[in-house]
Design a protein around this motif. Structure first.
Motif, PDB file in Angstrom:
ATOM      1  N   LEU A 275       0.829  -1.211   0.000  1.00 53.75           N
ATOM      2  CA  LEU A 275       0.000   0.000   0.000  1.00 53.75           C
ATOM      3  C   LEU A 275       0.862   1.259   0.000  1.00 53.75           C
ATOM      4  O   LEU A 275       0.431   2.309  -0.489  1.00 53.75           O
ATOM      5  N   PHE A 438      -2.651  -7.806   0.447  1.00 50.89           N
ATOM      6  CA  PHE A 438      -2.355  -6.679  -0.431  1.00 50.89           C
ATOM      7  C   PHE A 438      -1.166  -6.937  -1.342  1.00 50.89           C
ATOM      8  O   PHE A 438      -0.884  -6.129  -2.226  1.00 50.89           O
ATOM      9  N   ARG A 444      -5.620  -6.185  -4.613  1.00 52.23           N
ATOM     10  CA  ARG A 444      -5.344  -4.817  -4.171  1.00 52.23           C
ATOM     11  C   ARG A 444      -6.063  -3.806  -5.066  1.00 52.23           C
ATOM     12  O   ARG A 444      -6.658  -2.831  -4.584  1.00 52.23           O
ATOM     13  N   SER A 455      -5.396   1.570  -8.702  1.00 54.31           N
ATOM     14  CA  SER A 455      -4.152   0.936  -8.285  1.00 54.31           C
ATOM     15  C   SER A 455      -3.123   0.968  -9.411  1.00 54.31           C
ATOM     16  O   SER A 455      -3.460   0.958 -10.590  1.00 54.31           O
TER      17      SER A 455
END
Length: 492
Positions: A275, A438, A444, A455
């Motif tokens: 992330l 993730f 994700r 993303s």
């Protein structure tokens, strides 16, 4: 058999990263390399293919060697679950709790186990690179030591000592270590490395000469601050503390803000590393003493080595009030592993496996009850996220069984048809026991899309591989590799 041990003048001097970089450096030269850490203390762990458990840093070093991690690479792992006790993992399996008051007890047997695992690795490798823990200069721990000189002597491995110049007094650290070590321990050290240097390394030439003249140990190089290591997971929460920050407001260009409370026994927080690389995500770890921000899109409750103790700490910070206010405002919540268990109505530990408290009320956002049992779930998994239908992969590493009405709305469906986790009736609170979610680019991307964020869909594992190669290249330039190989008795 060729081997070398990297010890340090203290914790967080960069031993783990140097070993990972050296593993990749020699692997790139065609050497069959294996990492080894006789004893580690960390709540960041990884699951091996055989269903065992080792320290996360050693698993990264195995990746650097381009080989699967095994329990022999880290035969003794201590996972702190209180200020005076740690869960004891021996060759990948939980063996109970080791109290600080009995630190020296049974260490002779553990040393024999560690040496046995080391010999196993030697049989399959041309070079074993060993990582110490803490510092050999902690002479109060020397009698029962299996992590540093105790192991080095038992396995007859030469040692290189690392000093961290970034924290200052590196000359005193190395010269001081020489002063307090006994003659046999001093003789086992064959050289030293200066780590985390910023600027022109030639400015430290006089410092190198001072250390060499005071100790008789040769300098093997000055390693610069390795910015290339940014994508690699941190070994333990000490590094997390240094990176903690709480934003005062949304950062321009960030579509989603995510807050993670910094629990005392936080575990496997590398779950969130991917992330950090997302351009539309602002990730913050909230330290004790700070409220959970109400203007975030998502609050994630992370894994923990002591579920009930950290649940009580969560309340002591007033974070339970912040969390409920976040939910009332329409915010979303995700719990991972122990964080998932905390979101339920009740956590039971009748046998006091994780601590002295037998039960605690949960945060009440999911209608589940968790009961701790002695059977620890350790396995790699694949499956799908039921909410978005995205494929996921990761691993389970937890005590406790979570059941209740909310589990009839599972979050994860495994490849074998079993399910895990729960989703609230309004879909805003969800959780599961699975680590590593993730890291899967498809999941994700789908998860972030539910917040309106796009993303980069980067394969995070590729970033880690590139980072390892970059670190190895830097070490090639900074270190006297031929002399290191000679100390290890490796013919290049």
């Amino acid at each position: 058999m060729p081997a070398i041990m990297i010890q340090g003048c203290g914790s967080d001097v960069g031993k783990s990263l140097l070993v990972a970089g050296l593993c990749r450096l020699f692997a790139n030269r065609g050497v069959v390399v294996r990492p080894f850490k006789p004893q580690n203390m960390s709540n960041n762990a990884a699951v091996t293919a055989g269903g065992g458990e080792i320290g996360r840093s050693t698993a990264l070093q195995a990746l650097a060697c381009r080989t699967p991690p095994t329990v022999d690479m880290n035969p003794v792992l201590l996972k702190p679950q209180s200020d005076i006790g740690a869960q004891l993992i021996v060759r990948g399996r939980r063996q109970g709790v080791m109290q600080a008051s009995s630190h020296g007890r049974d260490k002779r047997e553990l040393l024999q186990i560690a040496v046995g695992s080391f010999r196993t690795l030697q049989q399959e490798a041309q070079l074993v690179i060993v990582e110490g823990a803490g510092s050999p200069a902690e002479t109060n721990l020397r009698t029962h030591d299996i992590a540093n000189m105790g192991f080095a002597h038992a396995a007859e491995v030469p040692v290189v000592l690392v000093g961290d110049i970034d924290r200052g007094h590196v000359i005193a650290s190395l010269v001081g270590a020489h002063a307090v070590l006994d003659d046999l321990d001093r003789e086992r050290i064959r050289g030293f490395i200066i780590n985390k240097f910023r600027g022109d390394a030639r400015l430290f030439d006089d410092g190198l000469r001072t250390i060499e003249s005071r100790t008789g140990w040769p300098g093997l190089g000055v390693v610069p601050w390795l910015h290339e290591a940014g994508a690699l997971p941190a070994e333990d929460a000490m590094q997390l503390d240094q990176a903690i920050a709480v934003g005062g407001g949304a950062t321009p260009g960030r579509q989603i803000r995510i807050a993670v409370p910094r629990l005392p026994h936080i575990a496997n927080f590398d779950d969130f590393d991917p992330l950090r690389t997302e351009p539309q995500v602002e990730l913050m770890f909230v330290p004790p003493g700070q409220p959970l921000p109400l203007d975030v899109s998502l609050i994630i409750l992370p894994g923990s080595k002591a579920t009930i103790a950290d649940l009580e700490f969560f309340r002591s910070q007033g974070w339970d009030i912040d969390l409920l206010a976040h939910v009332r405002r329409g915010g979303r919540v995700l719990g991972i592993c122990a964080g998932y268990q905390m979101l339920g109505r009740l956590v039971l530990d009748p046998d006091r496996i994780e601590g002295h408290q037998a039960s605690a009320s949960g945060l009440g956002l999911l209608d589940i009850t968790t009961t701790m049992t002695g059977n620890k779930q350790l396995r790699a998994i694949t499956g799908v996220d039921v909410v978005t239908g995205s494929p996921i992969s990761g691993y389970e590493m937890h005590l406790g069984v979570s059941t209740g009405p909310a589990a009839s709305r599972p979050f994860i469906r495994f490849e074998d048809g079993a399910t895990d986790g729960a989703v609230s009736s309004d879909g805003r609170t969800l959780g599961c026991h699975v680590h590593g979610l993730f890291h899967a680019p498809t999941f994700r991307a789908a998860f972030l899309a539910t917040f309106g964020a796009t993303s980069n869909q980067e394969d995070y594992s590729l970033r880690v591989e590139q980072s390892l190669d970059a670190v190895a290249a830097s070490l090639e330039q900074a270190l006297d590799v031929d002399r290191l190989a000679s100390i290890a008795q490796l013919e290049l």
